[in-house]
Each structure stands twice: as C-alpha cells, then as structure tokens.
Design a protein around this motif. Sequence first.
Motif, short mmCIF file in Angstrom:
data_model
loop_
_atom_site.label_atom_id
_atom_site.label_comp_id
_atom_site.label_asym_id
_atom_site.label_seq_id
_atom_site.Cartn_x
_atom_site.Cartn_y
_atom_site.Cartn_z
N ARG A 57 0.86 -1.18 0.00
CA ARG A 57 0.00 0.00 0.00
C ARG A 57 0.90 1.23 0.00
O ARG A 57 1.69 1.43 0.93
CB ARG A 57 -0.91 0.00 1.23
N LEU A 58 0.77 2.06 -1.02
CA LEU A 58 1.63 3.24 -1.19
C LEU A 58 0.76 4.48 -1.24
O LEU A 58 -0.16 4.59 -2.05
CB LEU A 58 2.46 3.13 -2.47
N ALA A 59 1.04 5.44 -0.36
CA ALA A 59 0.34 6.73 -0.35
C ALA A 59 1.13 7.74 -1.16
O ALA A 59 2.35 7.81 -1.07
CB ALA A 59 0.18 7.22 1.09
N LEU A 60 0.42 8.52 -1.94
CA LEU A 60 1.02 9.57 -2.76
C LEU A 60 0.42 10.89 -2.28
O LEU A 60 -0.78 11.13 -2.45
CB LEU A 60 0.68 9.32 -4.23
N ARG A 96 4.04 2.71 3.04
CA ARG A 96 5.06 3.57 2.45
C ARG A 96 4.40 4.80 1.85
O ARG A 96 3.24 4.73 1.39
CB ARG A 96 5.85 2.79 1.39
N THR A 97 5.13 5.92 1.84
CA THR A 97 4.60 7.18 1.33
C THR A 97 5.60 7.83 0.39
O THR A 97 6.81 7.81 0.64
CB THR A 97 4.28 8.15 2.49
N VAL A 98 5.06 8.43 -0.66
CA VAL A 98 5.85 9.23 -1.61
C VAL A 98 5.28 10.64 -1.59
O VAL A 98 4.06 10.83 -1.63
CB VAL A 98 5.78 8.65 -3.03
N VAL A 99 6.15 11.64 -1.52
CA VAL A 99 5.75 13.04 -1.57
C VAL A 99 6.15 13.61 -2.93
O VAL A 99 7.33 13.55 -3.32
CB VAL A 99 6.41 13.87 -0.45
N LEU A 100 5.16 14.15 -3.65
CA LEU A 100 5.44 14.82 -4.92
C LEU A 100 5.42 16.33 -4.72
O LEU A 100 4.54 16.85 -4.04
CB LEU A 100 4.39 14.46 -5.97
N GLY A 118 0.95 15.35 -1.58
CA GLY A 118 1.56 16.55 -2.12
C GLY A 118 0.53 17.64 -2.25
O GLY A 118 -0.68 17.40 -2.14
N ALA A 119 0.99 18.85 -2.51
CA ALA A 119 0.09 19.99 -2.65
C ALA A 119 -0.72 19.88 -3.93
O ALA A 119 -0.41 19.09 -4.83
CB ALA A 119 0.91 21.28 -2.65
N ASN A 120 -1.78 20.68 -4.02
CA ASN A 120 -2.54 20.75 -5.27
C ASN A 120 -1.61 21.15 -6.41
O ASN A 120 -0.80 22.07 -6.27
CB ASN A 120 -3.68 21.77 -5.15
N GLY A 121 -1.74 20.45 -7.53
CA GLY A 121 -0.90 20.75 -8.68
C GLY A 121 0.46 20.07 -8.65
O GLY A 121 1.29 20.30 -9.54
N ALA A 122 0.70 19.21 -7.67
CA ALA A 122 2.00 18.54 -7.57
C ALA A 122 2.18 17.46 -8.62
O ALA A 122 3.31 17.03 -8.88
CB ALA A 122 2.18 17.95 -6.17
#
Length: 239
Positions: free
Chosen positions: A33-36, A207-211, A38-42
């Motif tokens: 399970r991966l969370a993505l 796990r998490t990914v930040v865009l 980030g801010a709007n428009g990322a």
Amino acid sequence: MTAPLLHIDKLHVAYGRIEALRGVSLTLAAGERLALIGANGAGKTTLLKAVAGLLAGKQGQIQLDGQRIDRQPAHTRLRLGMALVPEGRGIFPEMSVRENLLMGAHCRNDTDGVAGDLEAEYARFPRLAERSAQLAGTLSGGEQQMLAIGRALMGRPRLLLLDEPSMGLSPIMVEKIFATLREVCAQGVTLLLVEQNARLAMDLCERTVVLEHGQLALEGASADLVRDPRVQAAYLGQA
C-alpha cells in the motif's frame, strides 16, 4: 529477485508546454500500500491517470508485473489487472447502481464469477444492495464513492488506483471507506492511493511518496515520514 508489480521509470507527462511530471520513478510491490501525497498541482492525479492509460507519457516507462504497458491503451491495462477510481468518482448517473457495478466487469466473461462478485460487493456495501435499482446519480456522495470502489473491484484488479476517496465525505463515511480499503488490501489487492488527508493516507499505507512540482521529493516508510518535520509542517498541520 522478483519484479515489482508496478515499476515507473523516469516518467515525464506534459500538458502542452507545461510539464506536470518530471522524471518520476517509483516501484510498488505486490500487496503493498503506497500513499502519494503533495500539494494541489504537484502531479498526483496526473501520475494515476498516466498509469491507468488516460494520459500519455512524454518520456519514461511504466511496467506492470514486468510487462511494459505505457504504450498500451487504457482498456488493455484494465484487462491486465488494474483499475482506477477517479477523483469525483466518475459513476454513470443515468444508470442504476447494479448497472454501474456490472460495468466494472465488462472485460470479464465468467458469468458465474461476475454474479458472485456482484453479491460480494452488495455484502461489502449493504447500502448499494438496498439501492440496486436506483439511479446512481441520486445517491449521496458517500454512496457514490462506495459505488465507484465496488465497480472497480468488480474487475478483480491486482492494482487499485484510488484518487481522493475522502473528498467531500462526512467523517463517518470516510471511516467506512477506509475500513473497506483495509479489508480489500488484506485480501491481497495492491493500492496506490492519492489522498488529501495525509495523516489518514499514511496511517493506511506502509510507504509514502511526496510529490512536489512534478518531482519525487521524499519517499520512505510512512512511520518515518510522519515524524519528518518537513512533512509535518507541509501536510500534517504541525510546526
């Protein structure tokens, strides 16, 4: 070494001259399970749409279970085992709840299996069973989200792409939706989740990914990133 279920390699996606994704790479193991976030428009929704085949990449590759799919149309990717629950749910408002659910299985030809899965979704979401003949457009927002998830699961996906499932829902309905996602993932479905509520997403996903601005800014175990001062300040409302 076993290949990841989903592998994205240096993906670029552009809207005209505006590059929405700039060299994004990530992998997702089967059952993970991966969370993505980030801010709007990322670029979060753009990434999901590119994986699902609704947007074409400018550069880079996408592989599903070791097979390159970035040149395959969306319906082929669906047959290979992925399903997208889009932001805004994307239900068919003039069709009944039952018809919407069956649309999720339109690539299948196992009639008995489809019938069994339809009953399973009614058991998972009793409100949908109660409203089986009702037009989907007359459902509440939470019921429409249940319907969108149930429709995606009717395709028996290995990979579920989910975009902003809590948006516009009451806290009680959000709790119900996320409890359902835990149940679905416990059955072996792999999840790539875009969610405005970063804390909720990180609690669900290992796990998490930040865009940021179309690029991968941070990646790691959710338990670690939730304590990262940068993540706390930007996404968790903590200074």
